[in-house]
Enzyme design. Structure first.
Site, short mmCIF file in Angstrom:
data_model
loop_
_atom_site.label_atom_id
_atom_site.label_comp_id
_atom_site.label_asym_id
_atom_site.label_seq_id
_atom_site.Cartn_x
_atom_site.Cartn_y
_atom_site.Cartn_z
N ASP A 283 14.55 -70.57 -12.04
CA ASP A 283 14.44 -69.59 -13.11
C ASP A 283 15.63 -69.82 -14.05
O ASP A 283 16.55 -70.59 -13.75
CB ASP A 283 14.40 -68.16 -12.56
CG ASP A 283 13.79 -67.18 -13.57
OD1 ASP A 283 13.70 -67.54 -14.76
OD2 ASP A 283 13.43 -66.06 -13.19
C1 NOJ Z 1 13.39 -65.43 -16.74
C2 NOJ Z 1 12.24 -64.77 -16.02
O1 NOJ Z 1 12.69 -64.25 -14.78
C3 NOJ Z 1 11.05 -65.66 -15.77
O2 NOJ Z 1 10.00 -64.87 -15.31
C4 NOJ Z 1 10.69 -66.43 -17.00
O3 NOJ Z 1 9.56 -67.23 -16.75
C5 NOJ Z 1 11.89 -67.26 -17.42
N1 NOJ Z 1 12.99 -66.38 -17.74
C6 NOJ Z 1 11.60 -68.16 -18.60
O4 NOJ Z 1 11.53 -67.43 -19.77
#
Ligand code: NOJ
Length: 727
Positions: A283
């Protein structure tokens, strides 16, 4: 060209092509495939792309992009960056472009929690397919959905992105979303194996994120492997079995080990035990955050731990790009670990057909969603609505001369009805409730300014019926938006009380990204409808439902608790040594000051008719563990005066098991659409696999012995039957 570059030969098996390319790659190029940056710029990053130093880009405005707007995807920039990768780099490996296409792209559907309320795999699949088609035209090849975190914590804003609290519901809907995004895989030859016009899906956030302490985003998670396996890992397994191309690691730690360093769960369970051969992506800065979490001394250490754990792509932290090559050269990270990560990325690119079709065709993206897309958005929005109470005020009758007041902070809203994570939706595309009411009622519509002020009381007195549109703005749901109070936002309840005191019929429509504590609202209103954040067709879907052109058919995918003080409150409860008797909350385990049972159980929801359930019929009382099954049927009668949909739910309980098992676990559901007076039969097949679970040694097993089947309209109970699983 193809003889020099055997990986481009479609007559070779895909794995042979992958290995042929890997064999040509330098260490720097291999590491390059594991590096992901946000918003790759074809000019500023030309050298990096040209050197093969990067494998993918994420198009997002920032770390919590779900609550922000950006300029959208520029196809010209995608193609320009791709041109550098394909034409100017030594090996010509195309780039992947990822974006959070969560519940629609330009055509925005209800938030995932709302989609889940429709309990309809086919609908979910169709919305994902359309989103993939729209996103593909914009140059997106990979989306970060479905979000499969088991969600029983309404303080946590991210429940809006989830498919609810039940592993079977989230798993089946998640798998349907994967099929929608990725299309039907083709088995033929070694060409693209994901369907044409589709995007790669990403099951996230692996795993346990829904258990963040106190509902505070990113908090530490306390959970054992048995609960993970029997509950939280199950929707991920369903998505992987449906062919989900990628999985994203969760930000949190699980019992002290951050997921980005969790070798046991990522490598041993997901990759080795389940045979997942796709990509594990970090993430946002998840690898770098191992330093903040205090398990890595610096980025170099973080990179070493994450690659060992099984994270294949480092999203934005830069740790892999900066340190992996040197770690391999120093003998601190085996080369094979990095090669395996790159292998997975290359495999994904081949599965997507990116080597054959790296560029976005020059079709101009639709400036507005097409009429047929909007029809699907309307169908999905209406299907997501859940009617909580109704004393007969709904559906409204449009008698000429009956003056209907539309009021509340959402009456004129457009963009706010798109919900969190609708990066490519546009406020101007939204048909607002006010415009839809005006179209429907003409002069008989009285539309308030939305301020919910003194003037509102004046209008309530002057009209015959009030529709109050209340609830939470999407800026209060989604990532990093946790709350301690799950009541309506400040002031709304007070105004509703004042309206109700005037004594005229009051219908309350609640827009929300989470279950709310609606206790008093349920008592003071004549009807309450949950509308989530419904997307571009919010207004028409609402009007058609309130006036009875459509009947609400949604069911709660999460329990609505009595208050924050009652949390956790869900259908995942397991037996204690001193059980609470649901009937009177007697015995121990109760609260002194309140009832324990939820305000509104999981699975509940009304419609404009009523249903009667007959007794359960079973094809047998004994089910051989090895290959047996039992048919369970129940007749359901539409006992009211309108057509309607009933979602008949089957729950199971293993009475004596090696570990505590849920008191009532959703195993299956059947939707029946019935005309007034009609009788339909819901038939379920109970199988030993539905009673399987992981035991104390983390072994999957099925127990011979007694099990209880419950069939009813929600998780509060229904008709039960006992069966015996025989060995
Ligand atoms: C953080 C989020 O937790 C996740 O769900 C998302 O896909 C990513 N950022 C990318 O934007």
């Amino acid at each position: 060209m193809t003889t020099e570059r055997p990986w481009l030969r479609l007559d070779l098996p895909l794995e042979e092509r992958v290995e042929a390319l890997l064999a040509e790659m330098t260490l720097a190029e291999t590491v390059g495939q594991t590096h992901q940056m946000a918003n790759l710029d074809p000019d500023a990053h030309r050298e990096l792309i040209g050197s093969g130093g990067i494998g993918s880009s994420l198009i997002a405005s920032g770390a919590t992009a779900g609550n922000e707007r950006d300029e959208g995807v520029r196809v010209s920039a995608v193609n320009a960056a791709q041109r550098v990768a394909v034409q100017d780099s030594r090996l010509g490996i195309p780039l992947l472009f990822g974006r959070d296409v969560i519940h629609g792209h330009r055509t925005v559907f209800p938030i995932p929690l709302g989609l889940a309320a429709a309990w309809d795999e086919d609908l979910v699949c169709r919305t994902a397919r359309l989103a993939a088609a729209e996103a593909g035209v914009d140059g997106v090849t990979w989306t970060f959905a479905p979000m499969l975190d088991i969600s029983e914590e309404p303080r946590w804003g991210r429940v809006a992105e989830s498919l609810g609290e039940a592993p079977v519901l989230a798993g089946r809907l998640g798998a349907a979303m994967v099929r929608g995004f990725q299309g039907e895989p083709s088995q033929a030859g070694s060409g693209p194996v994901l369907g044409a016009g589709t995007v790669a899906a990403c099951a996230k956030h692996f795993v346990g994120y829904g258990l963040v302490g106190g509902g505070r985003d990113y908090e530490t998670v306390q959970v054992g492997e048995n609960t993970l396996r029997n509950t939280h890992l199950r929707p991920f397994r369903a998505a992987v079995d449906a062919g989900c191309a990628t999985v994203m690691a969760a930000f949190t730690d699980v019992d002290g080990v951050p997921m980005h360093a969790h070798r046991r769960l990522l490598r041993e369970v997901l990759k080795d035990e389940w045979g997942f051969d796709g990509v594990v992506v970090a993430d946002w800065d998840g690898v770098g955050q191992l330093v903040n979490q205090g398990v890595a001394a610096d980025l170099r250490d973080a990179a070493a731990q994450a690659i060992a754990a099984g994270v294949d792509i480092d999203m934005v932290s830069g740790a892999y790009a900066a340190h992996l090559a040197e770690l391999v050269e120093a003998g601190q990270v085996p080369l094979e670990l990095v090669r395996d990560a790159a292998r997975r990325v290359i495999r994904l690119k081949m599965r997507l057909g990116l080597f054959e079709r790296p560029f976005v065709p020059a079709t101009p993206p639709a400036s507005q969603s097409r009429p047929e897309s909007r029809l699907l958005a309307r169908e999905a929005a209406a299907a997501s609505f859940v009617l909580l109470t109704n004393n007969g005020t709904l559906p409204l009758t449009a008698d000429p001369g009956t003056h209907v007041l539309l009021t509340g902070p959402f009456a004129h809203e457009g963009e706010a009805l798109l919900g969190t994570w609708s990066l490519d939706g546009r406020g101007e595309d939204v048909a607002s409730p006010a415009s839809a009411f005006r179209t429907r009622l003409g002069e008989d519509a009285v539309i308030d300014d939305g301020r919910f002020s003194d003037r509102t009381m004046h209008l309530v007195r002057q009209t015959d019926i009030t529709i109050a549109l209340v609830g939470e703005h999407p800026s209060r749901s989604g990532e990093a938006n946790s709350v301690t109070d799950i009541g309506l936002p400040a002031g709304q309840l007070e105004v509703l009380r004042a309206i109700a005191a005037i004594g005229k019929p009051l219908v309350v429509v609640v827009f929300t990204g989470r279950p709310l504590d609606l206790g008093e609202v349920l008592d003071l209103a004549d009807s309450v409808l949950i509308a989530w954040h419904p997307g571009v067709e919010a207004g028409p879907a609402l009007v058609e439902t309130l006036f009875g052109d459509r009947s609400p058919g949604g069911r709660l995918p999460m329990t609505f608790p009595r208050s924050v003080g009652h949390l956790p409150s869900s259908s995942l409860a397991r037996p204690t040594g001193r059980p609470i008797e649901a009937a009177d909350d007697a015995a121990t385990g109760r609260y002194l000051d309140a009832r324990v049972v939820p305000r509104l159980p999981f699975g509940s929801g009304l419609t404009y008719t009523t249903f009667g359930y007959g007794p359960l019929r079973l094809s047998a009382r004994e089910m051989p563990l090895d290959g047996g099954s039992i048919q369970v049927s129940v007749d359901v009668t539409n006992s009211g005066e309108r057509a309607g949909r009933e979602v008949v739910q089957m729950y199971l309980r293993d009475v004596v098991a090696d570990v505590t098992r849920p008191l009532l676990e959703l195993a299956d559901w059947v939707s029946l659409a019935l005309e007034p007076g009609a009788v339909g039969t819901a038939t379920f097949t109970v199988t030993p696999a539905q009673l399987s679970y992981y035991d104390r040694t983390m072994t999957l097993r099925i127990d011979p012995g007694e099990a209880v089947i419950t069939v009813g309209p929600d998780a509060s109970g229904g008709a039960t039957a006992r069966i015996t699983v025989t060995s």
